[in-house]
Design an enzyme around this catalytic site. Structure first.
Site, PDB file in Angstrom:
ATOM      1  N   ASP A 191      -4.271  -8.418  -7.100  1.00 13.96           N
ATOM      2  CA  ASP A 191      -5.473  -8.077  -6.329  1.00 13.96           C
ATOM      3  C   ASP A 191      -6.160  -6.792  -6.790  1.00 13.96           C
ATOM      4  OD1 ASP A 191      -3.672  -6.181  -5.476  1.00 13.96           O
ATOM      5  OD2 ASP A 191      -3.709  -6.735  -3.359  1.00 13.96           O
ATOM      6  N   HIS A 192      -5.507  -6.011  -7.653  1.00  9.12           N
ATOM      7  CA  HIS A 192      -6.067  -4.735  -8.096  1.00  9.12           C
ATOM      8  C   HIS A 192      -6.781  -4.854  -9.443  1.00  9.12           C
ATOM      9  CE1 HIS A 192      -3.902  -2.862  -4.847  1.00  9.12           C
ATOM     10  NE2 HIS A 192      -4.142  -1.635  -5.286  1.00  9.12           N
TER      11      HIS A 192
ATOM     12  N   ASP B 225       2.794  -0.369  -2.533  1.00  9.94           N
ATOM     13  CA  ASP B 225       1.426   0.015  -2.225  1.00  9.94           C
ATOM     14  C   ASP B 225       1.481   0.809  -0.936  1.00  9.94           C
ATOM     15  OD1 ASP B 225      -1.705  -1.101  -2.878  1.00  9.94           O
ATOM     16  OD2 ASP B 225      -1.320  -0.281  -0.883  1.00  9.94           O
TER      17      ASP B 225
ATOM     18  N   ARG C 174      -9.872   5.479   1.623  1.00  2.00           N
ATOM     19  CA  ARG C 174      -9.785   6.736   0.875  1.00  2.00           C
ATOM     20  C   ARG C 174     -11.125   7.067   0.245  1.00  2.00           C
ATOM     21  NH1 ARG C 174      -3.899   5.269  -1.425  1.00  2.00           N
ATOM     22  NH2 ARG C 174      -2.781   6.103   0.385  1.00  2.00           N
TER      23      ARG C 174
ATOM     24  N   SER D 170      -1.796   7.269  -2.772  1.00  2.00           N
ATOM     25  CA  SER D 170      -1.194   6.034  -3.250  1.00  2.00           C
ATOM     26  C   SER D 170       0.298   6.188  -3.519  1.00  2.00           C
ATOM     27  CB  SER D 170      -1.899   5.603  -4.541  1.00  2.00           C
ATOM     28  OG  SER D 170      -1.154   4.631  -5.235  1.00  2.00           O
TER      29      SER D 170
ATOM     30  N   ARG E 242       1.691   4.949  -6.057  1.00  2.00           N
ATOM     31  CA  ARG E 242       1.865   4.698  -7.495  1.00  2.00           C
ATOM     32  C   ARG E 242       2.926   5.618  -8.101  1.00  2.00           C
ATOM     33  NH1 ARG E 242      -4.303   6.569  -8.674  1.00  2.00           N
ATOM     34  NH2 ARG E 242      -4.509   5.290  -6.832  1.00  2.00           N
TER      35      ARG E 242
END
Length: 638
Positions: free
Chosen positions: A62-63, A117, A377, A529, A531
């Site tokens: 989806d990213h 996520d 964000r 995030s 990440r």
């Protein structure tokens, strides 16, 4: 007992439910998305576990859906084939945003969920205990291992009253951010209760739990009640419903009261989700771009509100409007209803069911543009345009701006709010999910590089300060997303070249010029995030320590997972004593941490005391040089 503690108690593997103590939780479900998933599955592979041991694990794409080169498409094929081999459901590009889709089709009240996520707490909208985590923590959960966190305090958010027309769930979470700031939720779970809860649908609850991440919260959760049951029934999943509510005499560590009757439309100004003002106070600000969607506001109800509000209207000629449905289900129902026509006819641009502009994948605003977005964000540069002025708001406020070309209070612009009638049964088509057959070859494109190997912690370390930054450094600052950099997520050597690129263009060269590096930060370092690349890339560049006033939860865990030692100033004012290029000797560091001794460093003739708080497990991980090294040492008994 409150709801959060009930679910924690049921899933507790080790530790005690005492705030501040480490606990280990059994995890029922995991999710990944493609920006973080490739690395997570490489890590899972390294553990030599043939099949995931969770009840459900889903890999979403989806990213990275803006396929401007081979990299993203190659990653998607890798994700598809590794999911098929290891027992993971695969959701291909076009199926929708992971949090929206998981809420619709897989989330179950009372279950635990971790995802690679940071907005995984969206699952709290149906009564899940859902956490954002680094990919390596998710890989461990898929391998059957517990998830380790510090036991949070439980905060009761007592909602009373009912929202007025054109005031929305987004305004509730913006009000919390206004009250508490982006670091006000650290070490806390926010549990929503009170009569006002009954007035909120599951998608509205999910908007709040999604953006609770911006508080720095461990997670956020709503009860699973008859509203939840109705939602799951419409999804043909009534069998998944379980009532999950707090006891009537439940105790909490803190309590916050919000009267929904008194709320009015709010908006977060650049460049932080907690820079919240009343919409009416910004009346007349010209708006260049409006984006509606993201995992925060892309439900069927949000889309239908757009359709009904835009009926027989035209957007302002100086303002562009993009709309992104959150899932294939939402998009299909919007099309089937005939209401999609209203959106298209009004002049909106329809984007695919993906994160899109929220993660900087397309729709970068023009120079110095004002962009209103229903996202979660608005960090500087996250949109793809460094000097863009990005505001966060509800769909209601976004629609008013799209029609007038300026920030406008929707309560003063529109009449009665359209009533959105949900169908008795949502459109169900699970054929697009690819169920695993546990066989086949894994396809790896040339952009997918092997995992790096890191050395164990030495007894002493001499290191140079290669970067000093201020408060609220986000993982977007550390390693940006966007259309240019996101495709490199599976290529650590390539993506590491962009580390801190927006903060200090000389950082990478400086880090490479020394053997061991130190980063010095201030408050709330690593917010945003989940990440793990924001820890992995600095480690690859030789960073051994990060010294700050305080850390964000997920990033702190990621640093430890990759063998970077996180330390905090005993006296926050000592932050001023350390300068760029200072050399710091960490003599006998391994023994100091092992024995829990005081850690004193000398910088420019001044003694500075640094604090740390590691469990024995975390010490072992750091000593080994990272979690994967420790797993190998443990021989699979981790």
């Amino acid at each position: 007992m409150n709801l959060a503690r009930k679910i924690i108690e049921k899933h507790l593997v080790s530790g005690t439910m005492e705030a501040g103590k480490e606990i280990a939780l059994r995890i029922d479900q995991t999710l990944t998305q493609d920006a973080t998933g490739t690395m997570a599955y490489l890590q899972f592979e390294a553990m030599n576990v043939p099949k995931v041991k969770t009840e459900i694990s889903v890999s979403y794409v989806d990213h990275n859906t803006l396929q401007s080169g081979f990299e993203n498409a190659d990653d998607h094929k890798f994700l598809q084939t590794i999911a098929n081999k290891h027992g993971i459901i695969f959701s291909p590009a076009g199926n929708g945003i992971c949090h929206q889709v998981h809420l619709e089709r897989f989330g179950i009240p009372g279950k635990t969920l971790i995802g690679s996520d940071s907005h995984t707490p969206t699952g709290g909208g149906i009564g899940m205990l859902a956490f954002g985590a680094g990919g390596l923590d998710v890989a461990c959960a898929m391998a059957g291992q517990p998830f380790y966190i510090t036991m949070p305090k439980i905060v009761k958010v007592n909602l009373t009253g009912k929202l007025r027309d054109w005031v929305s769930a987004k305004d509730i979470i913006l009000e919390l951010l206004r009250l508490l700031s982006v670091k006000g939720g650290r070490g806390k779970i926010f549990e929503f209760a009170g009569e006002g809860v009954k007035t909120l649908s599951v998608p509205e609850r999910a908007t709040i739990t999604n953006m609770g991440t911006e508080l720095g919260a461990t997670t956020t959760i709503f009860p699973s009640d008859e509203i939840t049951k109705d939602f799951l029934k419409r999804q043909n999943r009534e069998k998944d419903w379980t009532e999950m509510i707090a006891d009537c005499d439940a105790e909490y560590d803190e309590e916050i009261n919000i009267d929904l009757n008194t709320l009015e439309p709010l908006i977060a100004m650049p460049h932080s989700p907690d820079n919240v003002k009343k919409v009416k106070d910004l009346k007349g600000t010209k708006v260049d771009q409006v984006c509606i969607g993201s995992c925060t506001n892309s439900s069927y109800a949000d889309m239908m509100l757009c359709a009904e509000t835009l009926k027989d209207k035209k957007i302002n000629k100086n303002t562009s409007l993009t709309i992104s449905p959150g899932s294939r289900q939402v998009f299909s129902m919007l099309a089937e209803s005939g209401k999609l026509f209203n959106i298209i006819n009004a002049g909106a641009r329809i984007l695919e069911c993906a994160c899109g502009p929220c993660i900087g994948m397309g729709q970068a605003p023009k120079t110095k543009a004002v962009s209103l977005r229903t996202f979660n964000r608005n960090f500087e540069g996250r949109s793809g345009t460094k000097d863009a002025q990005v505001y966060l708001c509800s769909p209601e406020v976004a629609l008013a701006a799209a029609l007038t070309g300026e920030i406008t209070d929707p309560t003063a612009l529109f009449g009665a709010k359209p009533k959105i009638n949900l169908p008795d049964h949502f459109y169900i088509n699970d054929d697009h999910f690819q169920k695993p057959t546990n066989d086949g070859e894994i396809v790896r494109g040339p952009n997918i590089k092997p995992l790096p190997k890191f050395e164990p912690m030495p007894d002493s370390i001499s290191a140079d300060v290669v970067l000093k930054v201020g408060d609220n450094i986000s993982t977007d600052h550390i390693l940006p997303a966007g259309a240019k950099i996101l495709p490199l997520r599976s290529n650590l050597p390539a993506i590491s070249e962009h580390t801190f690129g927006a903060v200090d263009k000389d950082f990478v060269a400086r880090a490479k010029s020394v053997k061991n590096g130190v980063i010095v930060g201030a408050e709330n370092y690593g917010q945003g995030s989940s990440r793990e690349h924001a820890a992995l890339a600095p480690r690859y560049l030789g960073i051994k320590f990060v010294i700050t006033k305080s850390f964000a939860r997920i990033h702190l865990a990621n640093l430890i997972n990759f063998g970077i030692i996180p330390l905090t100033f005993d006296n926050p004012s000592d932050y001023e004593l350390i300068k760029l290029t200072d050399k710091i000797e960490f003599n006998d560091i391994k023994n100091i941490i092992k024995e829990n001794k005081d850690l004193i460093i000398t910088v420019n003739g001044k003694n500075i005391k640094l604090n740390y708080s590691f469990t024995q497990r975390q010490k072992d991980i750091l000593f080994a040089g990272g979690l994967l090294n420790w797993i190998k040492i443990a021989g699979g008994n981790f």
